[in-house]
Design a protein around this motif. Sequence first.
Motif, PDB file in Angstrom:
ATOM      1  N   GLN A 260      -7.579  -0.944  10.388  1.00  0.00           N
ATOM      2  CA  GLN A 260      -6.678  -0.453   9.342  1.00  0.00           C
ATOM      3  C   GLN A 260      -6.865  -1.178   8.010  1.00  0.00           C
ATOM      4  O   GLN A 260      -5.912  -1.555   7.338  1.00  0.00           O
TER       5      GLN A 260
ATOM      6  N   LEU B 291      -6.578   0.111   2.275  1.00  0.00           N
ATOM      7  CA  LEU B 291      -5.206   0.265   2.751  1.00  0.00           C
ATOM      8  C   LEU B 291      -4.401  -1.012   2.497  1.00  0.00           C
ATOM      9  O   LEU B 291      -4.973  -2.079   2.358  1.00  0.00           O
TER      10      LEU B 291
ATOM     11  N   GLN C  88       0.811  -1.207   0.000  1.00  0.00           N
ATOM     12  CA  GLN C  88       0.000   0.000   0.000  1.00  0.00           C
ATOM     13  C   GLN C  88       0.854   1.271   0.000  1.00  0.00           C
ATOM     14  O   GLN C  88       0.505   2.267  -0.634  1.00  0.00           O
TER      15      GLN C  88
ATOM     16  N   ARG D 280      -9.491   3.759   4.769  1.00  0.00           N
ATOM     17  CA  ARG D 280      -9.579   5.120   5.313  1.00  0.00           C
ATOM     18  C   ARG D 280     -10.524   5.921   4.444  1.00  0.00           C
ATOM     19  O   ARG D 280     -10.767   5.581   3.277  1.00  0.00           O
TER      20      ARG D 280
END
Length: 246
Positions: free
Chosen positions: A230, A246, A103, A233
């Motif tokens: 995570q 991500l 990423q 986003r």
Amino acid sequence: MEDISHHIHDKIASLKCILDLSVVELPKNKIKRLGQEMFALERLLEEFEKCVDQQEEQLKHMKDLEKLFQKDQKDVQHMKDNIPAHMPRKKAPANGNEPAVNQKEAADVQPAQQEHGKKSSKGYIREMAVIIMSEFESIPQYMKGRVSYDQLNAAVHNINTAVTAKYKILQQSVKILNSHSRKLHQRFKEQETKETKGQYFVVDDDIREFTQMKVDKRFQGILNMLRHCQRLRELRGGGLTRYMLL
């Protein structure tokens, strides 16, 4: 063991017969033979006791093995009964030779490098990794609410479905698309920004277009959990909220 037992039984029967004859005065050689037979029988009984001890030791060992086997069997059955519905997996590019782009690396790729990458990994579309149990348990309870582990990963699957459908359209030439797909292609392009260059994202309309998942308050709660883990986003701008992988 059975043969030894029979042999001992025969010896004892023979001795009993000799003792029964003891009422009659026996010659010294007969008495000597009786003593020898008694001594031999004593040694035979000692050997028999050793064999019994060995057999008991082997039996104890077999019982220990049986317990271990039963424990292993229970562990295997537990694993079989608790196979998670979603297993983490690392998806490689379509040609199988190029590694998946990290990423951070994807964000730093220059336009010229991206053009080269399109040739080498044509058809590859990134997916969001499923949530593993340890990650799910790390989510605060107030954030999870009533959403279960399977429900969260079902949402991950739906988002991946939308991402795959969207970027399959973007990878095709506009000339071969039907009218509806062309409109979608145009909308996808209009939603791109400098920040989304080289990234994969979807918006609420993509979720509605390609999945049966409702875009409501519950969905927003799921997005909060995915941000916590995570997996994505949010990028806002132009009246849109983009959910970037991500």
